[in-house]
Design a protein around this motif. Structure first.
Motif, PDB file in Angstrom:
ATOM      1  N   PRO A 110      29.835  52.218  45.125  1.00 53.90           N
ATOM      2  CA  PRO A 110      30.265  53.211  44.040  1.00 53.90           C
ATOM      3  C   PRO A 110      31.616  53.184  43.375  1.00 53.90           C
ATOM      4  CG  PRO A 110      29.626  54.325  46.172  1.00 53.90           C
ATOM      5  CD  PRO A 110      29.752  52.416  46.347  1.00 53.90           C
ATOM      6  N   ALA A 111      32.721  53.041  44.052  1.00 52.64           N
ATOM      7  CA  ALA A 111      33.750  52.872  43.376  1.00 52.64           C
ATOM      8  C   ALA A 111      33.415  52.030  41.883  1.00 52.64           C
ATOM      9  CB  ALA A 111      35.062  52.511  43.746  1.00 52.64           C
ATOM     10  N   LEU A 112      32.801  51.036  42.207  1.00 54.45           N
ATOM     11  CA  LEU A 112      32.456  49.701  40.582  1.00 54.45           C
ATOM     12  C   LEU A 112      32.234  50.586  40.313  1.00 54.45           C
ATOM     13  CD1 LEU A 112      32.367  46.918  42.754  1.00 54.45           C
ATOM     14  CD2 LEU A 112      33.833  47.593  42.049  1.00 54.45           C
ATOM     15  N   ALA A 113      31.644  51.364  40.184  1.00 54.34           N
ATOM     16  CA  ALA A 113      30.889  52.022  38.869  1.00 54.34           C
ATOM     17  C   ALA A 113      32.537  52.781  37.534  1.00 54.34           C
ATOM     18  CB  ALA A 113      29.931  53.786  38.979  1.00 54.34           C
ATOM     19  N   ASP A 114      32.677  53.177  38.308  1.00 51.10           N
ATOM     20  CA  ASP A 114      34.459  53.801  37.735  1.00 51.10           C
ATOM     21  C   ASP A 114      35.193  52.957  36.936  1.00 51.10           C
ATOM     22  OD1 ASP A 114      36.847  55.092  36.429  1.00 51.10           O
ATOM     23  OD2 ASP A 114      35.870  56.910  38.367  1.00 51.10           O
ATOM     24  N   GLU A 115      35.517  53.141  35.584  1.00 51.87           N
ATOM     25  CA  GLU A 115      36.083  52.237  34.273  1.00 51.87           C
ATOM     26  C   GLU A 115      37.443  51.825  35.110  1.00 51.87           C
ATOM     27  OE1 GLU A 115      34.841  52.254  30.457  1.00 51.87           O
ATOM     28  OE2 GLU A 115      36.797  52.338  29.863  1.00 51.87           O
ATOM     29  N   ARG A 116      37.953  52.919  36.078  1.00 54.51           N
ATOM     30  CA  ARG A 116      38.942  52.270  36.090  1.00 54.51           C
ATOM     31  C   ARG A 116      39.424  51.548  36.891  1.00 54.51           C
ATOM     32  NH1 ARG A 116      39.639  59.199  35.783  1.00 54.51           N
ATOM     33  NH2 ARG A 116      38.114  58.991  36.739  1.00 54.51           N
ATOM     34  N   VAL A 117      38.640  52.104  38.601  1.00 56.37           N
ATOM     35  CA  VAL A 117      38.353  51.158  39.190  1.00 56.37           C
ATOM     36  C   VAL A 117      38.587  49.285  39.084  1.00 56.37           C
ATOM     37  CG1 VAL A 117      36.927  50.309  41.138  1.00 56.37           C
ATOM     38  CG2 VAL A 117      37.968  53.159  40.975  1.00 56.37           C
ATOM     39  N   ARG A 118      37.018  49.802  38.159  1.00 56.96           N
ATOM     40  CA  ARG A 118      37.181  48.067  37.616  1.00 56.96           C
ATOM     41  C   ARG A 118      39.100  47.695  36.700  1.00 56.96           C
ATOM     42  NH1 ARG A 118      31.880  49.936  35.942  1.00 56.96           N
ATOM     43  NH2 ARG A 118      32.725  49.715  33.334  1.00 56.96           N
ATOM     44  N   GLN A 119      38.908  48.484  36.016  1.00 57.63           N
ATOM     45  CA  GLN A 119      40.908  47.914  35.430  1.00 57.63           C
ATOM     46  C   GLN A 119      41.604  47.878  36.559  1.00 57.63           C
ATOM     47  OE1 GLN A 119      40.778  51.596  33.372  1.00 57.63           O
ATOM     48  NE2 GLN A 119      40.132  51.003  31.243  1.00 57.63           N
ATOM     49  N   ALA A 120      41.476  49.128  37.303  1.00 60.55           N
ATOM     50  CA  ALA A 120      42.384  48.255  38.670  1.00 60.55           C
ATOM     51  C   ALA A 120      42.530  47.495  39.011  1.00 60.55           C
ATOM     52  CB  ALA A 120      42.580  48.978  40.032  1.00 60.55           C
ATOM     53  N   LEU A 121      41.366  46.603  39.074  1.00 57.13           N
ATOM     54  CA  LEU A 121      41.109  45.137  40.502  1.00 57.13           C
ATOM     55  C   LEU A 121      41.591  44.677  38.892  1.00 57.13           C
ATOM     56  CD1 LEU A 121      37.107  45.240  40.456  1.00 57.13           C
ATOM     57  CD2 LEU A 121      38.959  44.911  42.163  1.00 57.13           C
ATOM     58  N   ASN A 122      42.056  44.354  37.537  1.00 57.59           N
ATOM     59  CA  ASN A 122      42.415  43.661  36.801  1.00 57.59           C
ATOM     60  C   ASN A 122      43.873  43.534  36.436  1.00 57.59           C
ATOM     61  OD1 ASN A 122      40.716  41.834  34.955  1.00 57.59           O
ATOM     62  ND2 ASN A 122      39.551  44.221  34.907  1.00 57.59           N
ATOM     63  N   TYR A 123      44.607  44.657  37.372  1.00 62.21           N
ATOM     64  CA  TYR A 123      45.780  45.031  37.131  1.00 62.21           C
ATOM     65  C   TYR A 123      46.250  44.136  38.713  1.00 62.21           C
ATOM     66  CZ  TYR A 123      46.523  48.330  33.611  1.00 62.21           C
ATOM     67  OH  TYR A 123      46.660  48.691  31.821  1.00 62.21           O
ATOM     68  N   GLN A 163      47.504  50.782  41.255  1.00 60.56           N
ATOM     69  CA  GLN A 163      47.138  52.226  43.028  1.00 60.56           C
ATOM     70  C   GLN A 163      46.947  53.465  41.950  1.00 60.56           C
ATOM     71  OE1 GLN A 163      50.529  51.199  45.609  1.00 60.56           O
ATOM     72  NE2 GLN A 163      49.296  51.201  46.643  1.00 60.56           N
ATOM     73  N   GLU A 164      47.868  53.404  41.013  1.00 56.44           N
ATOM     74  CA  GLU A 164      47.818  54.835  39.861  1.00 56.44           C
ATOM     75  C   GLU A 164      45.615  54.950  39.763  1.00 56.44           C
ATOM     76  OE1 GLU A 164      51.975  54.071  37.832  1.00 56.44           O
ATOM     77  OE2 GLU A 164      50.302  54.961  36.874  1.00 56.44           O
ATOM     78  N   LEU A 165      45.457  53.832  39.165  1.00 55.02           N
ATOM     79  CA  LEU A 165      44.328  54.036  38.288  1.00 55.02           C
ATOM     80  C   LEU A 165      43.403  53.955  39.729  1.00 55.02           C
ATOM     81  CD1 LEU A 165      43.829  51.240  35.860  1.00 55.02           C
ATOM     82  CD2 LEU A 165      44.066  53.892  35.508  1.00 55.02           C
ATOM     83  N   LEU A 166      43.455  53.624  40.834  1.00 55.11           N
ATOM     84  CA  LEU A 166      42.257  54.096  41.820  1.00 55.11           C
ATOM     85  C   LEU A 166      42.714  55.443  42.481  1.00 55.11           C
ATOM     86  CD1 LEU A 166      43.124  51.104  43.837  1.00 55.11           C
ATOM     87  CD2 LEU A 166      41.169  51.556  42.674  1.00 55.11           C
ATOM     88  N   ALA A 167      43.685  55.320  42.208  1.00 57.31           N
ATOM     89  CA  ALA A 167      43.959  57.618  42.944  1.00 57.31           C
ATOM     90  C   ALA A 167      43.031  58.206  41.312  1.00 57.31           C
ATOM     91  CB  ALA A 167      45.353  57.613  42.983  1.00 57.31           C
TER      92      ALA A 167
END
Lengths: 588, 313, 281, 507
Positions: D286-299, D345-349
């Protein structure tokens, strides 16, 4: 390379019994095997304790460590991904060990029970399982493992289980052969007669015999399993995420330019582990078979005895002879201060019980002592020549022309791979220089002379096609083919039935009379001596006890030992009293 | 002798059939979606279904097996899923390479291990121990290591032999021989190690036989006793080991052909394994077992000829 | 015990070994009939291949009986199952020729001797005391128990084998050439031991040997085998001193005696016999 | 191509039995005597010389000696004339008109003309080669004259020009196509002909000069020998020992190759490596549906560390999916995702995953990669469990829809091909069919535009991909080529190996 290497195993040909000595004890006694065992234990312990020992996780990436050489904190440097090589090495043994254990368990579980059943009961199960084993053994293992990987992917346990199946025929055959051999052992018959059940016989007698070879086979199979896993992992067909030796080797090769040091940790670990397995196996095998090549005793001129030049002009003069075998650090003397003479045309019996040294004495005259034996003292003069000073070639030439030999066991003394004719003609051609046709004619003549009814047929026969008595005649024909001056017969009739023995004795007597050759007859049978000999030499524990004219010695032995021997011969004077019914006592 | 030959031949045929069948079912039981691999990642479902139909993979496994067997009997092992080349053609193209390698290695193994084994058994002492140490080392040394050292020393540094490649015998006999030197050496070492041990053991056994002493008592030269009589009697044991070594040498070609870039059956089966090309893998297994059967038959015949008890009966 | 019935009765015994393939079976024993009474020692003499060992093995149940019967104490034993055979272990025992291969090299002497006792169901403690008794009976030291066969000479090993045979106090012991592998002086001592045991316990022996002289001193009666048949049976003295069958006579004369003068005479006699009769015919 | 790369990568584990020591005998013998021979090692072996069965990437070197293509790619990536002197789209991008040379004959003597083009394209469309899928979009081939032919498309296909320059666009003699003999006996119009006497399948392929070739001066060698050597180390050994003049190499060996006197040619690679996020709808993770999580992966990904470790830094870091050499590439998008675990981590939070989350994805086929990813993602709280995928089934498994993401390398040298490959909602490398209205609109716009407008449309899409973090692109590994001192080699843009025309004897 002068110090004896334990790989060669026990040097002395002492009959040791491995099953009894115990696997562990064999290994503990052999320093190299002991070291190997320590290495193996270390590999296992380190692999199990890897999480405690390793400074880093097996897949833990240390920034900046990629392809770095050894440095403080990273004793073996970093690998292609920047992981600590030492930590990976400690963990890497695990997968290989698991795979090896799987291989061995499968191989043993599939092979051993099947082999034991096939060996013990035989019949249809034997045929079916042997057929299966033959099929499995014909499969190129690596290729089949690739096929398995193509089918199910690179999973260590099923792949190595398949390798176990591929190795199982080795265990199957081992168990089968061992059990077949044991099944015909008298002690298994005795156990059966003692009322033991089959299950108990297998457990107590059969399994004990299989156990030793099994461990040997297992140690080599384990080595093979390690190498096969290495190969597969090296080819990139091992499990990706788990560290393994082969994977490390593969990583090392990928990075061989950038990080040449990576080659050594896995390479050396694999080589040492496999070598240790092989060394353990070898040490056990040597102790089972006792099969080390005999090392030759150094040719040291024997010390001369007290009277160096006897004025004895007999055909054969033996004086003060001492024969020794290496035993431990010292020498065990089996013949000591033996001396006697044989005149031309004389028949002398050399009698004694087992261990008296009579055969050793005979072989020393022939120059055919085992390579590890040495003549430490004494002289042997034949026809005026000092035999102990002669070169091996000279002695070989003498054997083929002047001194001949008749062995004890006729069947085992003919080369099973050559025809009788070939074996008779070869010395005639090689030593006496006869042409092919002349040698053939002479051989046929000889066969006729020793009383073989159809010489041409025997000439063309293989040893397994003729009887023991006939084989002994063939051997006699071979011995007299060179018109020897001295014939040394080592228990020539012991392996034969009495009726055949009588015929052979007749033959020897006739040939001796016709040719006027001297005969040294080695035997334990006083009857044979009485039948054939003019003089007798009695030996006991390596020494001459009594020597004299046959009639005199038999009629009036001087020495107690001779008397004792003669009196031990059943002479039919003592008969059993009639049966007296005895009331059976039960003790319990 | 003829019935013996026929019986062995039949047994060989049955063996090939059993192994081929087992391999077929092993590789076809869980169907790799080969069509996807073939058509690439951007293929549609319809194209994949069409491809499966084209390859005959839409039929049930038994139908496919019967079909495969019928063709196989006629020498047609199907076509590669990846290269489309008929498997039999590919095998025959590559067989000379692998056979050159394996046969040369077996010959080298036979000759060298007989020399070492006989020498060790006859002379004993330090020579014997040295041969045994070499044996252990040869067994323990991973073949890839040895290959590396050989390439380094003889191809790159000294430039005596090529580091890679294969030259067909028909094109250049010299080139063929030169190209084989390093790979054959690399795979022969471990089989020499184990075979020499076996020859040594058999020779020690034979040399301790009674008839050897009797032959000596006839004044025969040592050379004849050791090389003619003892070796002849030790030969069956050695041959049996050699036939097993041949099988394992065939397996070793997989690694060695990759390292030396030899276009043989070993590198073919590795590619096929990586690519999930079942017809190729099955084809290689069948071909290798066939080769093994032929070699075993030859060795059986040789053994029969060496052993008068079999020959006369 | 049945007083009129002999302990062992063999009647018309035929043993045929199945040959491999389609060849006809090899008839090793052909119509043998022999009886052994309680406390009696019957010698069985013949040359190798005559079938004398096979006869012993047939009685032990180690060779297949094709026809005829073997009865022990009035009971047929030739077709017993494994269980019945095991029960018979208490009554019929064996001493083999080769004391080197008849003892399991990996078992201690104590274990070897205890094995039949334990198999018969006795407790460990009883077995231990019985083992000591047996060792005493065959004149071996008590400490032999913990040692292994290879630590003993041939003669001593044969004593161990005899002790094992005696373990269950059998009524019949098959002695299959028990002296042949032994040295002359040892032979005599083991023979004395066997005779002594027989006189003490009343066990019966089927004593298989190739040596007429040994059999003469050891046995009450003697049977002579030739090519699977019994050619002569009778009192030991009579058969070994003045045999009736030409084969027995030839056998007797073939064995050389340890007296040059007597032997020369026997040799002449034998060649005369050989000219007149052909035993094989 | 991707499949082959993967195979090469897995086999590269078998790899590099290479050499730690210097002192090798180099030197090309190609310049000796009057005749010039170029000997190359290829990472692949060819199964069929028929263009209809052809593959590209490493395979191009086998086709180029015998065949000309309609359009050629210059070393710098420019499309230039070959057998077609001109090509032109109609206004709605559905018809491509080609003008052909009139002075070219096949080596069997027949003329090259428009009918030959028609026969070839039809054969390739029906064939099993990698171009067959692309050519399926060609609905009609209209022969206007001997030198003019129109290709008619069912819908606009901006990627077709490249396809015509690949071996799928190679022109073989129609007679040989009909006879079905091309697989073993290629007949084209190319600079060389296959010398069957000196050719042994799987061992070496020898090509000798086509004396009637119309453009002979472009090819200085008299003879080309190509030896298939699939193992990377064996290939390197072959170059080092001078047995071949050139071969594809490994970046981590570049330094040692140079030390041994070899020439190392490095060029930007055609494909990008990175994490393909399949589960952008969050059905599995489910986390991957969130744009911010995908951005977090990129960071969270330290692209440089990975590139350094795996490729010794030889490659181009990227935050976008389009190739730096392609028109849509937008320099300004680089730097969008600098390595910044804190930001991740910020984005994930922000997304509600302060404690991180976990996902199970297949272990990458690239050796040594997974520990790096475990480490880097773990550092921001994302736990990765690696699933083992049988190598033979890699593509099946990846595309089966079982996994939320995969790390892989896919080609993107041709942007349109790339979009159809992994960008569009029905693209195979979008196995869960993720759709985004903005992205879909951008894709549709590209199809119907051309020229600068199309470039604009591409860039808009590129920006969307980056902002919405549909991918975690990491880097384009360089194409590395080793050659001996005896030859000069020009790299070929966006091609893993140089084209045959790019080789010349060293001056």
């Amino acid at each position: 390379m002068t110090s004896p290497s334990p790989i060669a195993g026990v040097v002395a040909a002492t009959a040791t019994d491995p099953a009894r000595r115990g696997v562990l004890r064999v290994l503990l006694r052999n320093p190299l095997a002991l070291a190997s065992l320590v290495v193996l234990v270390l590999v296992v312990v380190v692999s199990i304790a890897a999480p405690l020992l390793a400074p880093f996780g097996p897949n833990e990436v240390v920034p900046g460590l990629a392809r770095q050489g050894p440095e403080a904190g990273h004793l073996l440097g970093g690998d292609g991904a920047g992981r600590d090589v030492l930590s990976r090495l400690l963990f890497a043994g695990r997968l290989t060990l698991i795979g090896t254990v799987v291989t061995l368990v499968v191989a043993v579980v599939v092979g051993v029970p099947a082999g034991m059943l096939a060996g013990y009961y035989g019949s249809w199960w034997d045929s079916v399982s042997s057929w299966g084993a033959n099929i499995v053994i014909a499969i190129p293992g690596m290729v089949l493992l690739l096929a398995v990987i193509a089918a199910i992917g690179p999973q260590t346990i099923p792949v190595m289980a398949m390798f176990g199946i591929l190795l199982s025929p080795g265990f199957f055959r081992l168990a089968r052969t061992a059990v077949q051999n044991v099944r015909n052992e008298l002690y298994v018959d005795a156990a059966r007669v003692s009322g033991l059940s089959d299950a108990r016989i297998i457990a107590r007698h059969v399994f004990g015999v299989v156990r030793g070879p099994l461990i040997i086979q297992a140690s080599f199979s384990a080595g093979a399993a390690v190498l096969v896993q290495t190969g597969l992992q090296f080819l990139g067909l091992g499990e990706q995420g788990t560290p393994s030796w082969g994977q490390m080797l593969s990583d090392a090769f990928t990075n061989i330019y950038a990080a040449p040091h990576l080659v050594f940790p896995p390479g050396i670990t694999i080589a040492i582990t496999v070598a240790s397995l092989a060394l353990v196996g070898n040490a056990l095998r040597d102790s089972v078979n006792g099969r080390s090549a005999p090392s030759r005793a150094r040719r040291v001129p024997p010390e001369a005895p007290a009277d160096p030049t006897p004025d004895d002009t007999s055909l054969l003069v033996v004086r003060g002879m001492q024969i020794g075998y290496p035993a431990g650090n010292g020498v065990s003397v089996v013949v000591d201060d033996v001396g006697f003479s044989i005149a031309a045309g004389e028949v002398v019996g050399l009698v004694g019980e087992s261990g008296s040294g009579k055969s050793q004495t005979a072989f020393s005259i022939l120059g055919l002592l085992p390579p590890e034996a040495s003549i430490r003292r004494g002289i042997v003069h034949f026809d005026g020549r000092d035999l102990l000073a002669a070169s091996p070639t000279e002695r070989a030439r003498l054997r083929g022309s002047r001194i001949a030999y008749i062995p004890q066991e006729p069947m085992s003394n003919l080369d099973p791979s050559f025809t009788i004719g070939a074996q008779l003609t070869e010395p005639l051609r090689a030593v006496r220089g006869l042409s092919r046709s002349a040698a053939r004619a002479r051989a046929l003549e000889l066969l006729e002379e020793v009383g073989i009814a159809d010489p041409a047929r025997t000439f063309a026969s293989y040893p397994h096609q003729i009887s023991g008595g006939m084989a002994q005649r063939v051997l006699i024909a071979g011995a007299v083919s060179c018109d020897p001056a001295l014939l040394i017969a080592d228990e020539p009739t012991t392996a034969l039935d009495v009726t055949v023995q009588a015929e052979i004795l007749d033959l020897l007597r006739r040939l001796q009379e016709e040719r006027g050759m001297a005969v040294l007859l080695v035997t334990h049978n006083f009857g044979v001596v009485a039948d054939l000999c003019q003089r007798v030499v009695v030996m006991r524990t390596g020494r001459v006890v009594e020597e004299g004219d046959v009639t005199a010695v038999f009629a009036d032995p001087r020495e107690d030992y001779t008397k004792q021997l003669l009196s031990a011969i059943p002479n039919g004077t003592r008969l059993r009293a009639p049966v007296v019914p005895v009331s059976r006592r039960k003790t319990s | 002798m003829l019935t013996y030959l026929v019986r062995r031949l039949l047994a060989g045929v049955v063996m090939v059939w059993v192994i081929a069948t087992a391999t077929f079912f092993l590789l076809n039981a869980n169907g790799t979606n080969v069509a996807r691999t073939l058509l690439g990642e951007n293929a549609t479902d319809e194209q994949i279904a069409a491809k499966l139909a084209e390859l005959g993979l839409d039929r049930d496994i038994f139908t496919r097996y019967v079909d495969w067997l019928q063709h196989a009997i006629r020498g047609d092992l199907g076509s590669s899923w990846l290269t489309f080349q008929p498997v039999t053609d590919a095998l025959l193209d590559r067989l000379p390479v692998t056979l050159s390698l394996a046969v040369a290695a077996v010959v080298v193994t036979g000759v060298v291990s007989v020399l070492l084994g006989v020498f060790a058994a006859y002379r004993g002492g330090w020579i014997d121990r040295a041969v045994q140490i070499v044996g252990i080392a040869g067994f323990a040394m991973p073949g890839v290591w040895l290959a590396l050292i050989l390439v380094l020393a003889f191809a790159i540094t000294l430039g005596w032999f090529p580091a890679t490649g294969y030259v067909p015998f028909a094109r250049s006999a010299d080139g063929w021989a030169l190209a084989l030197v390093l790979p054959v050496t690399a795979i022969s070492v471990s089989s020499v190690a184990s075979t020499a041990q076996q020859v040594r053991g058999a020779m020690i056994d034979t040399l301790s036989q009674d008839y050897v002493r009797t032959l000596r008592s006839r004044g025969l030269p040592e050379r004849s006793i050791v090389l003619k009589h003892a070796l002849r009697n030790a030969a069956p044991a050695g041959l049996t080991v050699l036939s097993l070594e041949f099988i394992s040498l065939l397996g070793s070609t997989v690694v060695i052909e990759r390292i030396f870039a030899l276009p043989g059956i070993g590198s073919m089966v590795l590619d096929a394994t990586v690519g999930g090309d079942s017809p190729q893998v099955i084809g290689v297994v069948v071909m290798m077992v066939l080769v093994v059967v032929v070699v075993n038959l030859a060795i059986d015949l040789l053994n029969g000829w060496l052993n008068p008890k079999v020959r006369v009966a | 015990m049945n007083t009129t019935e002999p302990l062992l009765r063999i009647e018309d015994l035929v043993v045929t070994y199945r040959a491999s393939g389609r060849r006809a079976g090899n008839r090793v024993l052909d119509g043998i009939s022999l009886q052994i009474g309680a406390g009696e020692c019957v010698g069985l003499v013949g040359e190798s291949g005559s079938g004398k060992s096979t006869l012993g093995r047939a009685v032990l149940g180690l060779a297949p009986v094709t026809a005829g019967s073997i009865s022990f104490d009035g009971r047929r034993i030739d077709a017993l199952g494994r269980r019945g055979r095991r029960a018979l272990a208490a009554d019929i025992q064996v001493v083999f020729q080769d004391p080197y291969t008849s003892l399991n090299p990996s078992m201690s002497v104590g274990d070897i001797l205890a094995e039949p006792i334990r198999a018969a169901g006795l407790k460990r403690v009883h077995a231990a005391s019985r083992v000591r008794e047996l060792l005493e009976q065959v004149d071996l030291p008590a400490d032999a128990e913990s040692r292994f066969p290879r630590q003993f000479s041939g003669g001593q090993r044969q004593r161990i084998a005899i002790a094992r045979a005696l373990a269950l106090e059998p009524r019949l012991i098959i002695c299959d050439e028990p002296l042949s592998a032994l040295d002359l002086s040892t032979q005599a001592r083991v023979m004395d031991l066997l005779i002594g045991i027989q006189e003490r316990t009343g066990v019966s022996y089927l004593f298989i040997s190739h040596d007429l002289q040994v059999v003469r001193e050891m046995c009450h009666r003697v049977a002579v085998m030739f090519r699977g048949r019994l050619v002569e049976t009778g009192e030991a003295d009579q058969v070994t001193a003045s045999p009736e069958h030409p084969y027995t006579r030839q056998l007797m004369l073939a064995a050389p005696v340890a007296d040059p003068v007597v032997q020369a005479e026997r040799r002449r006699e034998r060649s005369r016999l050989a000219q007149t009769v052909n035993p094989a015919a | 191509m991707v499949r082959r790369r993967k195979a090469a990568a897995t086999i590269a584990a078998a790899a590099a039995l290479s050499l730690a020591f210097a002192g090798c005998s180099t030197g090309s013998d190609s310049a000796e005597g009057g005749e010039q021979t170029l000997t190359l090692a290829s990472a692949v072996d060819i199964n069929s010389f028929a263009p209809a069965d052809s593959r590209d990437a490493h395979y191009v070197q086998y086709y180029q000696p015998v065949y000309d293509t309609l359009i050629q790619i210059a070393p710098d990536g420019e499309y230039v004339a070959d057998l077609a002197t001109e090509w032109e789209w109609n206004d709605d991008q559905t018809t491509l008109s080609l003008t052909l040379r009139d002075d070219v004959v096949f080596t069997d003597g027949s003329d090259f003309d428009a009918d030959a083009v028609k026969a070839n394209i039809e054969a390739t469309r029906e064939g099993t080669g990698t171009s067959s899928v692309a050519f399926a979009a060609i609905s009609d081939i209209v022969v206007n004259s001997a030198t003019s032919v129109d290709l008619v498309f069912t819908q606009p296909d901006p990627g077709i020009i490249r396809q015509l320059a690949l071996p799928g666009g190679a022109m073989a003699s129609p007679d040989s196509i009909d006879a079905g003999t091309l697989a073993d006996a290629p007949v084209g119009t190319g600079p060389y002909v296959l010398d069957e006497a000196e050719t042994t399948k799987t061992v070496q392929y020898t090509f000798v000069r086509n004396d009637d070739y119309w453009n002979a001066e472009a090819y200085p060698y008299d003879r080309i020998v190509i030896k298939p050597i699939t193992d990377a180390t064996a290939r390197f050994n072959a170059v080092r020992s001078g047995e071949v003049d050139g071969a594809t190499g490994d970046a981590i060996n570049a330094e040692q190759a140079e030390g041994a006197g070899l020439t190392v040619t490095t060029s930007p690679g055609p494909g990008f490596q990175g994490l393909f996020l399949f589960d952008r709808d969050g059905t599995m993770v489910p986390a991957l549906a969130d744009e911010r999580v995908r951005q977090a992966l990129n960071y969270a990904i330290d692209r440089e560390a990975i590139l350094d470790t795996l490729y010794d830094g030889s490659g181009t870091i990227t935050n976008q999916v389009f190739n730096p050499k392609s028109e849509p590439y937008d320099e300004s998008l680089e730097g969008a995702y600098e390595y910044d675990p804190d930001r991740a981590q910020e984005l994930l939070a922000e997304a509600g995953y302060a404690d991180g989350f976990s996902m199970t994805i297949p272990e990458p086929v690239y050796a040594n990669l997974s520990p790096l990813l475990t480490e880097q993602l773990g550092a921001v709280g994302i736990t990765v469990d690696w699933a083992q995928v049988p190598q033979a089934q890699t593509n099946d498994e990846y595309l089966s829809g079982k996994y939320a993401a995969v790390w892989y390398q896919l080609q993107s040298s041709d942007p349109w091909q790339g979009i159809n490959f992994w960008g569009a909602s029905d693209a195979p490398w979008n196995p869960l069919g993720n759709t985004d209205p903005e992205i879909q609109a951008a894709v549709d716009l590209i199809r119907t535009t051309s020229g600068d407008a199309q470039v604009e449309a591409y860039r808009a899409l590129d920006t969307l991909f980056v902002e919405k973090a549909w991918f975690v692109p990491a880097y384009f590994p360089d194409a590395v080529y080793f050659s001996t001192a005896g030859v000069d080699v020009d790299a070929q843009a966006l091609q893993i190996v140089p084209s045959i025309a790019n080789y010349a004897p060293a001056s």
